[in-house]
Design an enzyme around this catalytic site. Structure first.
Site, PDB file in Angstrom:
ATOM      1  N   ARG A  76       0.831  -1.220   0.000  1.00 14.43           N
ATOM      2  CA  ARG A  76       0.000   0.000   0.000  1.00 14.43           C
ATOM      3  C   ARG A  76       0.862   1.265   0.000  1.00 14.43           C
ATOM      4  NH1 ARG A  76      -3.606   2.631   4.368  1.00 14.43           N
ATOM      5  NH2 ARG A  76      -5.168   3.693   3.117  1.00 14.43           N
ATOM      6  N   HIS A  80       0.526   4.535  -2.456  1.00 11.86           N
ATOM      7  CA  HIS A  80       0.364   5.920  -1.996  1.00 11.86           C
ATOM      8  C   HIS A  80       1.551   6.788  -2.409  1.00 11.86           C
ATOM      9  CE1 HIS A  80      -3.043   5.379   1.157  1.00 11.86           C
ATOM     10  NE2 HIS A  80      -3.225   4.618   0.104  1.00 11.86           N
ATOM     11  N   ASP A  81       2.703   6.160  -2.601  1.00 11.14           N
ATOM     12  CA  ASP A  81       3.853   6.902  -3.120  1.00 11.14           C
ATOM     13  C   ASP A  81       3.595   7.307  -4.573  1.00 11.14           C
ATOM     14  OD1 ASP A  81       6.384   8.031  -3.262  1.00 11.14           O
ATOM     15  OD2 ASP A  81       7.338   6.160  -3.879  1.00 11.14           O
ATOM     16  N   VAL A  84       1.145  10.241  -5.684  1.00 10.71           N
ATOM     17  CA  VAL A  84       1.440  11.636  -5.319  1.00 10.71           C
ATOM     18  C   VAL A  84       2.800  12.017  -5.908  1.00 10.71           C
ATOM     19  CG1 VAL A  84       1.714  13.254  -3.408  1.00 10.71           C
ATOM     20  CG2 VAL A  84       0.115  11.341  -3.194  1.00 10.71           C
ATOM     21  N   GLY A  86       4.120  10.963  -8.537  1.00 10.70           N
ATOM     22  CA  GLY A  86       4.808   9.805  -9.127  1.00 10.70           C
ATOM     23  C   GLY A  86       5.553   9.010  -8.059  1.00 10.70           C
ATOM     24  N   ASP A  88       8.259   8.346  -6.171  1.00 10.59           N
ATOM     25  CA  ASP A  88       9.486   9.107  -5.933  1.00 10.59           C
ATOM     26  C   ASP A  88       9.888   9.128  -4.463  1.00 10.59           C
ATOM     27  OD1 ASP A  88       7.494  10.602  -4.855  1.00 10.59           O
ATOM     28  OD2 ASP A  88       7.933  12.450  -5.932  1.00 10.59           O
ATOM     29  N   SER A  90       8.288  10.168  -2.029  1.00 12.10           N
ATOM     30  CA  SER A  90       7.834  11.368  -1.296  1.00 12.10           C
ATOM     31  C   SER A  90       7.065  10.972  -0.032  1.00 12.10           C
ATOM     32  CB  SER A  90       6.981  12.278  -2.189  1.00 12.10           C
ATOM     33  OG  SER A  90       5.868  11.574  -2.692  1.00 12.10           O
ATOM     34  N   GLU A 102       3.909  14.024   3.597  1.00 11.76           N
ATOM     35  CA  GLU A 102       2.595  13.449   3.273  1.00 11.76           C
ATOM     36  C   GLU A 102       2.037  12.535   4.365  1.00 11.76           C
ATOM     37  OE1 GLU A 102       3.553  11.559  -0.470  1.00 11.76           O
ATOM     38  OE2 GLU A 102       4.185  13.485  -1.315  1.00 11.76           O
ATOM     39  N   ASN A 108      -3.248   8.663   4.868  1.00 10.69           N
ATOM     40  CA  ASN A 108      -2.020   8.073   5.418  1.00 10.69           C
ATOM     41  C   ASN A 108      -1.979   8.029   6.943  1.00 10.69           C
ATOM     42  OD1 ASN A 108      -1.144   7.812   2.793  1.00 10.69           O
ATOM     43  ND2 ASN A 108       0.121   9.672   2.821  1.00 10.69           N
ATOM     44  N   HIS A 207      -6.500  -5.775  -2.440  1.00 11.37           N
ATOM     45  CA  HIS A 207      -7.285  -5.946  -1.211  1.00 11.37           C
ATOM     46  C   HIS A 207      -7.605  -7.415  -0.932  1.00 11.37           C
ATOM     47  CE1 HIS A 207      -8.729  -1.453  -1.312  1.00 11.37           C
ATOM     48  NE2 HIS A 207      -7.430  -1.596  -1.117  1.00 11.37           N
ATOM     49  N   THR A 258      -9.938 -15.604   2.323  1.00 15.20           N
ATOM     50  CA  THR A 258      -8.534 -16.066   2.377  1.00 15.20           C
ATOM     51  C   THR A 258      -7.640 -14.851   2.644  1.00 15.20           C
ATOM     52  OG1 THR A 258      -8.395 -15.806  -0.031  1.00 15.20           O
ATOM     53  CG2 THR A 258      -8.865 -18.025   0.772  1.00 15.20           C
TER      54      THR A 258
HETATM   55  C1  HEM Z   1      -9.349   1.712  -5.819  1.00 14.76           C
HETATM   56  C2  HEM Z   1      -9.018   2.615  -4.937  1.00 14.76           C
HETATM   57  C3  HEM Z   1      -8.551   2.268  -3.552  1.00 14.76           C
HETATM   58  C4  HEM Z   1      -9.109   2.693  -2.389  1.00 14.76           C
HETATM   59  C5  HEM Z   1     -10.302   3.609  -2.244  1.00 14.76           C
HETATM   60  C6  HEM Z   1      -8.361   2.097  -1.318  1.00 14.76           C
HETATM   61  C7  HEM Z   1      -8.599   2.314   0.022  1.00 14.76           C
HETATM   62  C8  HEM Z   1      -8.029   1.575   1.046  1.00 14.76           C
HETATM   63  C9  HEM Z   1      -8.368   1.700   2.434  1.00 14.76           C
HETATM   64  C10 HEM Z   1      -9.384   2.687   2.996  1.00 14.76           C
HETATM   65  C11 HEM Z   1      -7.665   0.787   3.117  1.00 14.76           C
HETATM   66  C12 HEM Z   1      -7.721   0.544   4.619  1.00 14.76           C
HETATM   67  C13 HEM Z   1      -6.859   1.581   5.321  1.00 14.76           C
HETATM   68  C14 HEM Z   1      -7.154   1.690   6.794  1.00 14.76           C
HETATM   69  O1  HEM Z   1      -8.281   1.491   7.203  1.00 14.76           O
HETATM   70  O2  HEM Z   1      -6.207   2.009   7.553  1.00 14.76           O
HETATM   71  C15 HEM Z   1      -6.842   0.083   2.172  1.00 14.76           C
HETATM   72  C16 HEM Z   1      -5.971  -0.923   2.493  1.00 14.76           C
HETATM   73  C17 HEM Z   1      -5.098  -1.477   1.588  1.00 14.76           C
HETATM   74  N1  HEM Z   1      -4.927  -1.100   0.279  1.00 14.76           N
HETATM   75 FE1  HEM Z   1      -6.170   0.055  -0.784  1.00 14.76          FE
HETATM   76  N2  HEM Z   1      -7.367   1.328  -1.842  1.00 14.76           N
HETATM   77  C18 HEM Z   1      -7.431   1.408  -3.200  1.00 14.76           C
HETATM   78  C19 HEM Z   1      -6.555   0.819  -4.089  1.00 14.76           C
HETATM   79  C20 HEM Z   1      -5.420   0.138  -3.732  1.00 14.76           C
HETATM   80  C21 HEM Z   1      -4.326  -0.180  -4.604  1.00 14.76           C
HETATM   81  C22 HEM Z   1      -4.243   0.249  -6.070  1.00 14.76           C
HETATM   82  C23 HEM Z   1      -3.413  -0.882  -3.871  1.00 14.76           C
HETATM   83  C24 HEM Z   1      -2.082  -1.435  -4.266  1.00 14.76           C
HETATM   84  C25 HEM Z   1      -1.587  -1.429  -5.476  1.00 14.76           C
HETATM   85  C26 HEM Z   1      -3.957  -1.010  -2.542  1.00 14.76           C
HETATM   86  C27 HEM Z   1      -3.384  -1.721  -1.520  1.00 14.76           C
HETATM   87  C28 HEM Z   1      -3.925  -1.843  -0.250  1.00 14.76           C
HETATM   88  C29 HEM Z   1      -3.440  -2.785   0.738  1.00 14.76           C
HETATM   89  C30 HEM Z   1      -2.382  -3.848   0.531  1.00 14.76           C
HETATM   90  C31 HEM Z   1      -4.169  -2.539   1.910  1.00 14.76           C
HETATM   91  C32 HEM Z   1      -3.992  -3.218   3.270  1.00 14.76           C
HETATM   92  C33 HEM Z   1      -2.985  -2.421   4.080  1.00 14.76           C
HETATM   93  C34 HEM Z   1      -2.669  -3.012   5.437  1.00 14.76           C
HETATM   94  O3  HEM Z   1      -2.986  -4.154   5.704  1.00 14.76           O
HETATM   95  O4  HEM Z   1      -2.052  -2.285   6.250  1.00 14.76           O
HETATM   96  N3  HEM Z   1      -5.150  -0.352  -2.479  1.00 14.76           N
HETATM   97  N4  HEM Z   1      -7.076   0.604   0.916  1.00 14.76           N
END
Ligand code: HEM
Length: 336
Positions: A76, A80-81, A84, A86, A88, A90, A102, A108, A207, A258
């Site tokens: 994740r 997030h890098d 914002v 690109g 980089d 940041s 950030e 974040n 996810h 899973t």
């Molecule tokens: C489609 C738009 C996306 C939204 C709105 C979104 C939003 C979120 C949110 C709200 C969480 C939970 C954060 C929290 O409650 O602390 C999360 C977790 C996560 N997101 Fe996304 N996300 C998106 C796309 C992505 C993408 C593109 C990736 C990676 C390429 C990603 C990877 C992850 C991962 C791995 C977690 C789990 C993090 C952890 O276990 O600490 N997400 N995301």
């Protein structure tokens, strides 16, 4: 979506169309500024730090084996890098008295973790080849390792990113997609980074691992979850760990079937109406999700296609570079 969610989507629609219109107007500018990754190469460190990938992989392996939460966290962080300025590094910069990074941005704060693991990996890289491997490349390679270590696909990571000499709190607040945003806003935010709707659906498959905090999915479980899912038991469980007014920081798995395996079960959950975040379920249940519904079904049925699209999309996301270049930081938290 059925019931109350239908009105939610219709009311969002007008606002979303406005966002899409704004995006179309600004499209040219954005594309030129953020999608030029021609200088990244697969063998970038072949001569200067041939063991870079190996060091990162073995560090990730030991970090994940002592704490499985590390993998999803670094995956994740890379996302997030990249969204914002690109990819980089940041996102890694610490705030100081004179500099605002950030880390305190809405998406974040209290949510991104694992900066200590990045520090540890970086110190191993620095002792092997000082001043050579950028923090942005470190994140791109660690994200790939996170996916592999959870059973997901492999891809070759183009390398040669530079670390920024700036950060943008404002862009971190505006450009990173949020869990309660509607489908058109989500699509627009990916398009604005040069990523397609297919990229968005494939990358959301991240996810399949990791967790979300109660505050990220409360609106969903007290909103339309009951209309999309037939499994009342799962909803009861979620409501118990995430009451309406407390326990904001409690976490649960994004993929309840899973949770630690990188597979296509996330998409199966969406088909059953059991996406944890509103933004997840939007991909399947939005009334305007013609293209996304097809993709979700395809990925739910065929994990090989999901893996192929996912790895291609991760390369495309990782190729969003910062046109202003930068440096190789000695310490990922501060500019040199
Ligand atoms: C489609 C738009 C996306 C939204 C709105 C979104 C939003 C979120 C949110 C709200 C969480 C939970 C954060 C929290 O409650 O602390 C999360 C977790 C996560 N997101 Fe996304 N996300 C998106 C796309 C992505 C993408 C593109 C990736 C990676 C390429 C990603 C990877 C992850 C991962 C791995 C977690 C789990 C993090 C952890 O276990 O600490 N997400 N995301």
């Amino acid at each position: 979506m059925a019931g109350s969610s239908l009105s939610f989507n219709l009311s969002n629609l007008r606002c979303n169309l406005a966002v899409l219109f704004c995006f179309i107007c600004s499209c040219g500018v954005v594309m030129f500024s953020e999608a030029d990754a021609n200088y990244l190469t697969l063998d970038y460190y072949a001569k200067t730090c041939p063991k870079a990938s190996e060091i990162i992989h073995s560090q990730m392996e030991s970090a994940v084996s002592s704490d499985p939460r590390v993998g999803p966290r670094l995956l994740r962080m890379h996302f997030h890098d990249c969204f914002v300025q690109g990819c980089d590094g940041s996102v890694l910069l610490d705030d100081t008295e004179t500099f605002k990074g950030e880390k305190t941005a809405g998406p974040n704060i209290n949510s991104l973790h694992g900066f200590d693991v990045v520090d540890k990996i970086k110190s191993h890289l620095e002792s092997e080849c000082p001043g050579v491997v950028s923090c942005a490349d470190l994140l791109a390679l660690a994200a790939k390792d996170a996916v592999i270590l959870a059973g997901g696909p492999y891809w070759d990571v183009p390398l040669g990113r530079k670390d920024s000499r700036s950060a943008s709190l404002e862009k971190a607040n505006t450009d990173i997609p949020l869990p309660n945003q509607g489908l058109i806003t989500l699509i627009s935010k990916f398009l604005a980074k040069g990523l397609s709707t297919t990229d968005m659906v494939a990358l959301s498959g991240s996810h399949t691992i990791g967790v979300a905090r109660c505050t990220s999915f409360r609106d969903r479980i007290y909103g339309d979850y009951q209309y999309t899912s037939k499994d009342g038991g799962e909803l009861l469980r979620l409501k118990k760990m995430c009451p309406e007014k407390k326990n904001d920081e409690n976490t649960t798995n994004l993929d309840h079937t899973t949770p630690t395996l990188f597979d296509n079960a996330y998409y199966g959950n969406l088909v059953k109406g059991e996406g944890l975040l509103n933004s997840d379920q939007e991909l399947y249940s939005s009334i305007i999700g013609f293209q996304t519904v097809k993709l979700v079904k395809k990925y739910a049925e065929d994990s090989l296609i999901f893996f192929k699209h996912y790895s291609d999309s991760m390369v495309r996301m990782g190729n969003i570079t910062n046109p202003h270049g930068g440096e190789v930081r000695n310490n990922c938290r501060v500019m040199n």
